[in-house]
Design a protein around this motif. Sequence first.
Motif, PDB file in Angstrom:
ATOM      1  N   LEU A  86       0.817  -1.214   0.000  1.00 36.14           N
ATOM      2  CA  LEU A  86       0.000   0.000   0.000  1.00 36.14           C
ATOM      3  C   LEU A  86       0.850   1.263   0.000  1.00 36.14           C
ATOM      4  CD1 LEU A  86      -2.839  -1.203   2.354  1.00 36.14           C
ATOM      5  CD2 LEU A  86      -3.031  -0.663  -0.089  1.00 36.14           C
ATOM      6  N   GLU A  87       2.061   1.196   0.568  1.00 32.79           N
ATOM      7  CA  GLU A  87       2.976   2.336   0.452  1.00 32.79           C
ATOM      8  C   GLU A  87       3.302   2.596  -1.014  1.00 32.79           C
ATOM      9  OE1 GLU A  87       6.515   1.931   2.793  1.00 32.79           O
ATOM     10  OE2 GLU A  87       5.514   2.650   4.596  1.00 32.79           O
ATOM     11  N   GLY A  88       3.497   1.522  -1.775  1.00 29.71           N
ATOM     12  CA  GLY A  88       3.727   1.676  -3.213  1.00 29.71           C
ATOM     13  C   GLY A  88       2.524   2.273  -3.923  1.00 29.71           C
ATOM     14  N   VAL A  89       1.330   1.827  -3.529  1.00 32.98           N
ATOM     15  CA  VAL A  89       0.103   2.391  -4.103  1.00 32.98           C
ATOM     16  C   VAL A  89       0.033   3.883  -3.786  1.00 32.98           C
ATOM     17  CG1 VAL A  89      -2.427   2.358  -3.975  1.00 32.98           C
ATOM     18  CG2 VAL A  89      -1.153   0.193  -4.028  1.00 32.98           C
ATOM     19  N   LEU A  90       0.366   4.250  -2.555  1.00 27.94           N
ATOM     20  CA  LEU A  90       0.365   5.653  -2.142  1.00 27.94           C
ATOM     21  C   LEU A  90       1.371   6.458  -2.958  1.00 27.94           C
ATOM     22  CD1 LEU A  90      -0.376   8.021  -0.305  1.00 27.94           C
ATOM     23  CD2 LEU A  90       1.188   7.068   1.414  1.00 27.94           C
ATOM     24  N   THR A  91       2.559   5.920  -3.143  1.00 29.41           N
ATOM     25  CA  THR A  91       3.572   6.613  -3.950  1.00 29.41           C
ATOM     26  C   THR A  91       3.059   6.840  -5.369  1.00 29.41           C
ATOM     27  OG1 THR A  91       5.380   5.697  -2.639  1.00 29.41           O
ATOM     28  CG2 THR A  91       5.930   6.461  -4.865  1.00 29.41           C
ATOM     29  N   GLY A  92       2.446   5.818  -5.936  1.00 24.43           N
ATOM     30  CA  GLY A  92       1.879   5.961  -7.280  1.00 24.43           C
ATOM     31  C   GLY A  92       0.773   6.995  -7.330  1.00 24.43           C
ATOM     32  N   ALA A  93      -0.065   7.002  -6.287  1.00 23.32           N
ATOM     33  CA  ALA A  93      -1.166   7.977  -6.242  1.00 23.32           C
ATOM     34  C   ALA A  93      -0.623   9.404  -6.178  1.00 23.32           C
ATOM     35  CB  ALA A  93      -2.066   7.688  -5.038  1.00 23.32           C
ATOM     36  N   ARG A  94       0.421   9.585  -5.388  1.00 19.49           N
ATOM     37  CA  ARG A  94       1.028  10.919  -5.297  1.00 19.49           C
ATOM     38  C   ARG A  94       1.664  11.311  -6.620  1.00 19.49           C
ATOM     39  NH1 ARG A  94       3.878   9.649   0.406  1.00 19.49           N
ATOM     40  NH2 ARG A  94       2.284  10.489   1.798  1.00 19.49           N
ATOM     41  N   ARG A  96       1.000  10.345  -9.618  1.00 23.53           N
ATOM     42  CA  ARG A  96       0.003  10.578 -10.663  1.00 23.53           C
ATOM     43  C   ARG A  96      -0.948  11.718 -10.341  1.00 23.53           C
ATOM     44  NH1 ARG A  96       1.384   8.471 -15.472  1.00 23.53           N
ATOM     45  NH2 ARG A  96       2.218   6.392 -15.188  1.00 23.53           N
ATOM     46  N   GLY A  97      -0.786  12.319  -9.163  1.00 21.83           N
ATOM     47  CA  GLY A  97      -1.625  13.463  -8.809  1.00 21.83           C
ATOM     48  C   GLY A  97      -3.083  13.104  -8.602  1.00 21.83           C
ATOM     49  N   LEU A  98      -3.331  11.933  -8.010  1.00 27.16           N
ATOM     50  CA  LEU A  98      -4.715  11.539  -7.741  1.00 27.16           C
ATOM     51  C   LEU A  98      -5.343  12.504  -6.736  1.00 27.16           C
ATOM     52  CD1 LEU A  98      -4.543   7.639  -7.669  1.00 27.16           C
ATOM     53  CD2 LEU A  98      -5.008   9.178  -9.577  1.00 27.16           C
ATOM     54  N   PRO A  99      -6.658  12.505  -6.624  1.00 28.04           N
ATOM     55  CA  PRO A  99      -7.336  13.446  -5.724  1.00 28.04           C
ATOM     56  C   PRO A  99      -6.792  13.365  -4.291  1.00 28.04           C
ATOM     57  CG  PRO A  99      -8.932  12.339  -7.117  1.00 28.04           C
ATOM     58  CD  PRO A  99      -7.617  11.667  -7.365  1.00 28.04           C
ATOM     59  N   SER A 100      -6.753  14.516  -3.632  1.00 29.81           N
ATOM     60  CA  SER A 100      -6.166  14.601  -2.293  1.00 29.81           C
ATOM     61  C   SER A 100      -6.889  13.691  -1.294  1.00 29.81           C
ATOM     62  CB  SER A 100      -6.157  16.045  -1.792  1.00 29.81           C
ATOM     63  OG  SER A 100      -7.479  16.551  -1.704  1.00 29.81           O
ATOM     64  N   GLU A 101      -8.195  13.499  -1.457  1.00 24.32           N
ATOM     65  CA  GLU A 101      -8.916  12.616  -0.535  1.00 24.32           C
ATOM     66  C   GLU A 101      -8.416  11.173  -0.646  1.00 24.32           C
ATOM     67  OE1 GLU A 101     -13.340  11.160   0.822  1.00 24.32           O
ATOM     68  OE2 GLU A 101     -13.189  12.714  -0.692  1.00 24.32           O
ATOM     69  N   VAL A 102      -8.133  10.733  -1.846  1.00 29.96           N
ATOM     70  CA  VAL A 102      -7.594   9.381  -2.043  1.00 29.96           C
ATOM     71  C   VAL A 102      -6.230   9.278  -1.378  1.00 29.96           C
ATOM     72  CG1 VAL A 102      -6.779   7.715  -3.773  1.00 29.96           C
ATOM     73  CG2 VAL A 102      -8.896   8.999  -4.168  1.00 29.96           C
ATOM     74  N   ILE A 103      -5.382  10.260  -1.599  1.00 28.17           N
ATOM     75  CA  ILE A 103      -4.042  10.261  -1.016  1.00 28.17           C
ATOM     76  C   ILE A 103      -4.121  10.301   0.508  1.00 28.17           C
ATOM     77  CG2 ILE A 103      -1.915  11.622  -0.791  1.00 28.17           C
ATOM     78  CD1 ILE A 103      -2.310  12.310  -3.811  1.00 28.17           C
ATOM     79  N   VAL A 109      -4.268   4.790   5.987  1.00 26.84           N
ATOM     80  CA  VAL A 109      -4.171   3.330   5.984  1.00 26.84           C
ATOM     81  C   VAL A 109      -2.735   2.892   6.230  1.00 26.84           C
ATOM     82  CG1 VAL A 109      -4.344   1.296   4.494  1.00 26.84           C
ATOM     83  CG2 VAL A 109      -6.202   2.961   4.535  1.00 26.84           C
ATOM     84  N   VAL A 110      -1.787   3.507   5.542  1.00 28.05           N
ATOM     85  CA  VAL A 110      -0.388   3.129   5.698  1.00 28.05           C
ATOM     86  C   VAL A 110       0.082   3.412   7.127  1.00 28.05           C
ATOM     87  CG1 VAL A 110       1.974   3.719   4.962  1.00 28.05           C
ATOM     88  CG2 VAL A 110       0.185   3.308   3.254  1.00 28.05           C
ATOM     89  N   ASP A 111      -0.262   4.579   7.653  1.00 26.79           N
ATOM     90  CA  ASP A 111       0.134   4.916   9.026  1.00 26.79           C
ATOM     91  C   ASP A 111      -0.444   3.921  10.031  1.00 26.79           C
ATOM     92  OD1 ASP A 111       1.549   7.106   8.092  1.00 26.79           O
ATOM     93  OD2 ASP A 111       0.011   8.578   8.663  1.00 26.79           O
TER      94      ASP A 111
END
Length: 136
Positions: A86-94, A96-103, A109-111
Amino acid sequence: MEPPLEATVPLPRRSLMDAAAARFGWRRAYGTTTQVDALLTEQSEAAYTDAADHAALATAKNTDALAVQPGVLDARGRILADVLYLEGVLTGARTRGLPSEVIERLEDVVDHGHELTVLLADAVRATATAHASSGN
């Protein structure tokens, strides 16, 4: 409008379909909160259905503190692997500039996942401490 196939296929069969798709590197995505909520409900129902069996088995098996340790270690390992994924998913989301709520939700979740792995490690240590203090 007729619901998509995913919403009408029972969870065990859908899980098989998902497992087969995963072999090819495919993952299913759900486009509406209704579909997501239905899947989350099915996951919860399946998990809670199995929970009584787990509790009975654990009660029979976990006769002392040390007997608890392997299961807790296994859970920690699986959760840690999932959190790192999920840290990798988070890195990808950041990236790719996904919406801030998703990030923000992924950050939460990661924390929390890392906090859970720390708590599980503490529980594993407690099993060893209890075993050592019991004179075994």
